[in-house]
Scaffold this motif. Sequence first.
Motif, PDB file in Angstrom:
ATOM      1  N   ASP A   1       0.856  -1.183   0.000  1.00  0.00           N
ATOM      2  CA  ASP A   1       0.000   0.000   0.000  1.00  0.00           C
ATOM      3  C   ASP A   1       0.891   1.231   0.000  1.00  0.00           C
ATOM      4  OD1 ASP A   1      -2.243  -1.564   0.057  1.00  0.00           O
ATOM      5  OD2 ASP A   1      -2.746  -1.181   2.155  1.00  0.00           O
ATOM      6  N   ASN A   2       0.470   2.241  -0.758  1.00  0.00           N
ATOM      7  CA  ASN A   2       1.288   3.443  -0.915  1.00  0.00           C
ATOM      8  C   ASN A   2       2.662   3.058  -1.476  1.00  0.00           C
ATOM      9  OD1 ASN A   2       2.279   6.039  -0.867  1.00  0.00           O
ATOM     10  ND2 ASN A   2       1.993   6.346   1.316  1.00  0.00           N
ATOM     11  N   ALA A   3       2.616   2.395  -2.630  1.00  0.00           N
ATOM     12  CA  ALA A   3       3.818   1.784  -3.201  1.00  0.00           C
ATOM     13  C   ALA A   3       4.931   2.791  -3.462  1.00  0.00           C
ATOM     14  CB  ALA A   3       3.458   1.058  -4.497  1.00  0.00           C
ATOM     15  N   PHE A   4       4.582   4.017  -3.822  1.00  0.00           N
ATOM     16  CA  PHE A   4       5.601   5.016  -4.158  1.00  0.00           C
ATOM     17  C   PHE A   4       5.919   5.940  -2.983  1.00  0.00           C
ATOM     18  CE2 PHE A   4       3.399   3.942  -8.205  1.00  0.00           C
ATOM     19  CZ  PHE A   4       4.450   3.226  -8.767  1.00  0.00           C
ATOM     20  N   ASP A   5       5.542   5.496  -1.780  1.00  0.00           N
ATOM     21  CA  ASP A   5       5.946   6.158  -0.533  1.00  0.00           C
ATOM     22  C   ASP A   5       5.536   7.630  -0.505  1.00  0.00           C
ATOM     23  OD1 ASP A   5       7.028   5.734   1.952  1.00  0.00           O
ATOM     24  OD2 ASP A   5       9.085   6.181   1.366  1.00  0.00           O
ATOM     25  N   GLU A   6       4.266   7.876  -0.804  1.00  0.00           N
ATOM     26  CA  GLU A   6       3.747   9.249  -0.827  1.00  0.00           C
ATOM     27  C   GLU A   6       3.456   9.727   0.594  1.00  0.00           C
ATOM     28  OE1 GLU A   6       3.585  12.324  -2.394  1.00  0.00           O
ATOM     29  OE2 GLU A   6       2.735  11.217  -4.094  1.00  0.00           O
ATOM     30  N   TYR A   7       3.804  10.972   0.858  1.00  0.00           N
ATOM     31  CA  TYR A   7       3.531  11.606   2.145  1.00  0.00           C
ATOM     32  C   TYR A   7       2.780  12.908   1.915  1.00  0.00           C
ATOM     33  CZ  TYR A   7       6.465   8.771   5.283  1.00  0.00           C
ATOM     34  OH  TYR A   7       6.971   7.758   6.052  1.00  0.00           O
ATOM     35  N   PRO A   8       2.003  13.329   2.901  1.00  0.00           N
ATOM     36  CA  PRO A   8       1.503  14.719   2.830  1.00  0.00           C
ATOM     37  C   PRO A   8       2.676  15.675   2.968  1.00  0.00           C
ATOM     38  CG  PRO A   8       1.029  13.756   4.980  1.00  0.00           C
ATOM     39  CD  PRO A   8       1.562  12.644   4.122  1.00  0.00           C
ATOM     40  N   ASP A   9       2.474  16.915   2.562  1.00  0.00           N
ATOM     41  CA  ASP A   9       3.535  17.915   2.710  1.00  0.00           C
ATOM     42  C   ASP A   9       3.938  18.040   4.177  1.00  0.00           C
ATOM     43  OD1 ASP A   9       3.277  18.326   0.013  1.00  0.00           O
ATOM     44  OD2 ASP A   9       2.171  20.221   0.202  1.00  0.00           O
ATOM     45  N   ALA A  10       5.239  18.134   4.422  1.00  0.00           N
ATOM     46  CA  ALA A  10       5.734  18.221   5.786  1.00  0.00           C
ATOM     47  C   ALA A  10       5.299  19.523   6.455  1.00  0.00           C
ATOM     48  CB  ALA A  10       7.254  18.108   5.798  1.00  0.00           C
ATOM     49  N   VAL A  11       5.145  19.483   7.779  1.00  0.00           N
ATOM     50  CA  VAL A  11       4.846  20.695   8.535  1.00  0.00           C
ATOM     51  C   VAL A  11       6.064  21.615   8.476  1.00  0.00           C
ATOM     52  CG1 VAL A  11       4.293  21.637  10.810  1.00  0.00           C
ATOM     53  CG2 VAL A  11       3.269  19.471  10.058  1.00  0.00           C
ATOM     54  N   PRO A  12       5.904  22.884   8.065  1.00  0.00           N
ATOM     55  CA  PRO A  12       7.051  23.786   7.939  1.00  0.00           C
ATOM     56  C   PRO A  12       7.768  23.985   9.276  1.00  0.00           C
ATOM     57  CG  PRO A  12       5.098  24.699   6.864  1.00  0.00           C
ATOM     58  CD  PRO A  12       4.639  23.518   7.647  1.00  0.00           C
ATOM     59  N   GLU A  13       9.073  24.213   9.188  1.00  0.00           N
ATOM     60  CA  GLU A  13       9.872  24.430  10.392  1.00  0.00           C
ATOM     61  C   GLU A  13       9.308  25.550  11.252  1.00  0.00           C
ATOM     62  OE1 GLU A  13      14.151  24.654  10.217  1.00  0.00           O
ATOM     63  OE2 GLU A  13      14.143  23.762   8.217  1.00  0.00           O
ATOM     64  N   ALA A  14       8.926  26.648  10.616  1.00  0.00           N
ATOM     65  CA  ALA A  14       8.482  27.831  11.364  1.00  0.00           C
ATOM     66  C   ALA A  14       7.219  27.566  12.170  1.00  0.00           C
ATOM     67  CB  ALA A  14       8.253  28.995  10.404  1.00  0.00           C
ATOM     68  N   LEU A  15       6.453  26.530  11.807  1.00  0.00           N
ATOM     69  CA  LEU A  15       5.206  26.227  12.504  1.00  0.00           C
ATOM     70  C   LEU A  15       5.340  25.005  13.405  1.00  0.00           C
ATOM     71  CD1 LEU A  15       2.707  26.773   9.537  1.00  0.00           C
ATOM     72  CD2 LEU A  15       3.393  28.407  11.316  1.00  0.00           C
ATOM     73  N   ASN A  16       6.557  24.579  13.660  1.00  0.00           N
ATOM     74  CA  ASN A  16       6.791  23.341  14.402  1.00  0.00           C
ATOM     75  C   ASN A  16       7.908  23.566  15.413  1.00  0.00           C
ATOM     76  OD1 ASN A  16       6.460  20.682  15.122  1.00  0.00           O
ATOM     77  ND2 ASN A  16       7.539  19.844  13.353  1.00  0.00           N
ATOM     78  N   SER A  17       7.628  24.414  16.396  1.00  0.00           N
ATOM     79  CA  SER A  17       8.676  24.861  17.317  1.00  0.00           C
ATOM     80  C   SER A  17       9.239  23.744  18.181  1.00  0.00           C
ATOM     81  CB  SER A  17       8.131  25.977  18.213  1.00  0.00           C
ATOM     82  OG  SER A  17       7.025  25.505  18.963  1.00  0.00           O
ATOM     83  N   ASN A  18       8.462  22.675  18.398  1.00  0.00           N
ATOM     84  CA  ASN A  18       8.953  21.584  19.242  1.00  0.00           C
ATOM     85  C   ASN A  18       9.237  20.298  18.463  1.00  0.00           C
ATOM     86  OD1 ASN A  18       6.373  20.682  18.690  1.00  0.00           O
ATOM     87  ND2 ASN A  18       5.568  21.235  20.706  1.00  0.00           N
ATOM     88  N   GLY A  19       8.999  20.320  17.158  1.00  0.00           N
ATOM     89  CA  GLY A  19       9.306  19.163  16.328  1.00  0.00           C
ATOM     90  C   GLY A  19       8.347  18.002  16.440  1.00  0.00           C
TER      91      GLY A  19
END
Length: 801
Positions: free
Chosen positions: A758-776
């Motif tokens: 499933d999800n053979a081509f390893d698709e991901y949603p767009d990553a959360v931008p650094e500026a909006l992810n202060s704690n990772g």
Amino acid sequence: MKTTTFRLALFAAASASALLAGAASAQTALPQDEPTTIDEVVVTGTRAPNRSRLDTLAPVDVVTSEDLQNRGTTELAAALSQAVPSLTFQRPAVVDGTDSIRPATLRGLSPDQTLVLVNGTRRHASALVNVNGSVGRGSAAVDLNTIPSGALDRVEVLRDGASAQYGSDAIAGVVNLRLREAREGGGATLTLGGYRTTVDTARAAPHDEDDGGTVTASAWQGFGLGQDGYLTLSAEYLKRDATNRSDLDPRVSPAAITARFGDPEVEQWTVFANAGAPLGNGWEAYGWAGYQDRDSESAAFPRLASNANNVAALYPNGFLPKININSQDLSLAGGLRGEVGGWATDVNLVYGRNALDFRTENSLNATYGAASPTSFDSGSLIYDQLVLGLDASRQYEFGLYAPVNVAIGLEARRETYEIQAGQPESWNRGPLGGNTALGGGAQGFPGFQPGNEIDEDRTAVGAYLDVEAPVTEQLTVAGAVRFEDYSDFGTSTTGKISARYDFTPSFALRGSVSTGFRAPSLQQQYFTSTSSVIQNGAVVETGTFPATSTVASLLGAQPLDAETSTNYTLGGVFRLGNFNLTVDAYQIDIEDQIVLSELINRSFSPQVAALLDPLGVQAARFFLNGVETTTKGIDVVGRYRLNTEAYGDWDFTVAANFNDVEVTKVPSSSSVLNPVPPLFARSRIETIQQGTPDTKVSGNADWSYGRWGLTARATYYGDVLQPGSTAAADYSTGDKTVFDFEGRFQPNERVTLALGVDNAFDEYPDAVPEALNSNGVLGFPYYSPFGFNGRFVYARIGLNW
């Protein structure tokens, strides 16, 4: 974006319908003995006998047990979301109990606006209320994953409002789970899988992950009861390891992953039994029973070593609290069906219970210092439901084209809801509680307090009349009316009118207009969860209060009323040989939708402070009516089956849902507060409008030739927005297409071997931008309609006998 997509879809569907109408008019009638389409007989959305999927007055999807099996996931909700274009099953994380009890949505509406039935009877909801920032916030929905796929013969999904036919909750539609009925035979399946993926978050370099290892073992067996009776037993065991898709935490040096953001760790076992036996004189006794025990553990936000609530003596390097939920789900049903005075009669009694026991692990209560426990009993939520149903139907000859089907019924329901407190250390402020910098209760998930304990119940009775009449050879009309009376909020009367006109054997138009309602759940009416904080040297409460409480009433809350809706559908059915196509447009207008308010703090205004301070409350939120929405959309489902001797058998399906949800009104306070506190934030509005995909298109091809089989599936998901507190804090998933493949081989008639991805081509949603992810913590948006775990590889061996 959504409005443009919807208009394009509407134009395309209208054009297609016109072309199909013209093509159908030119067709000659096919011989009656020539197979025309794949026509599954359905029982959902109609009480007329022997009505096929393509002959119904409203759109119905049918997902068979084989459809559920030939895929990587063994979760029923996830499998249905792959098979039904208008159904979405997201995989939220770090939102407490919703990590483990995940709701599904139909047509982008609230999870509790879809009615779930088992063998045509109402299924009980989960005891959990979704109170955090996930899709479906404020809802208490049915947990579809409490029923194993192996226990099912098929699932019927009615994509139409049906409150007049089935009662409360059927605003978006109905999911009817039909249990397997077998006198003989059986099967067993072992599925092994896991994620083999490359994770590429905003901060961290791409890295490979092998996690989420899953083992699912299931089996079923049919037994004969007497000459014509049956007993079908099924069992399933699931063990799944956790996944982690967090980003690097910039607060530590060097930056490292400190959180666990992903699927929870799960271990569960489920058993089901379904039985029926003739009693003589045309009567049959039947019943079913099911039980599931699920242990699930997810993670809260990490507490670093420098956190004010860390105790170095216990966790010198900080700690990651874990939230453990043990879910025990029980269902029992028994009934009799036969004929009374010419009426086909069915009387049944169904009981369901869901109990959730919460534990907070790997944690502490900072106000107890080094003496704090690290494991806490955090309390329990319990919901149960008892339903007595009586249904009767009869056909009358009125000189029309065919008999008129008349159905009547009664239903009586009793529900109870209970909250039990956790151990004192899970919620209390200990010896160091006078320190305002320290949070009381277990870190990660504070326990329910004795003041949160409730034990409430209510009753409801309903009656309906449902008539379906073939007026001519081409025209069929139907109408239904239902009256319900609830002991807590009052009465509701709903109605539905449907019609279908078959222009030719190949083409028909169908449509309906209906009103619907959803009664406020006991969970919404009485859920309360508060924690203690220090204010000016005194202990005060903050959290969720019932709408009827003194606190909520002073802030403008009113007793909850039912949600109401008006549904419109119009569609066409085209079939020719082994090809069929349905196109159905819909509009759903909902008023008085129940939502969870924002937290109203005493600091908002002196007036709010003057109301809350005498009650010892710093901040409060509550459930309230007031949101109005309009949902417009189009469902398109096409299927073609091709059987050849030289190249095998082919089954092609293309399905699409185009959906647009618009919030047209939000609640305002009915109190005398001036200025009025914000009751429903922008982020909640955007979650309703853009939290599910506006476009979902899937194509599926199944091929079989001798001992070989292959399934290939591609699903396109439109962009989904995960809103922040302001527009600048929003981020989204992006438009994504996910591909799934499975190959099968049968070395003999009893054994099937399968390998898939499933999800053979390893698709991901767009990553959360650094500026909006202060704690990772959040590597990817958990609003993603296809998850955020990447490629899943699996193997399956199936036996049948």
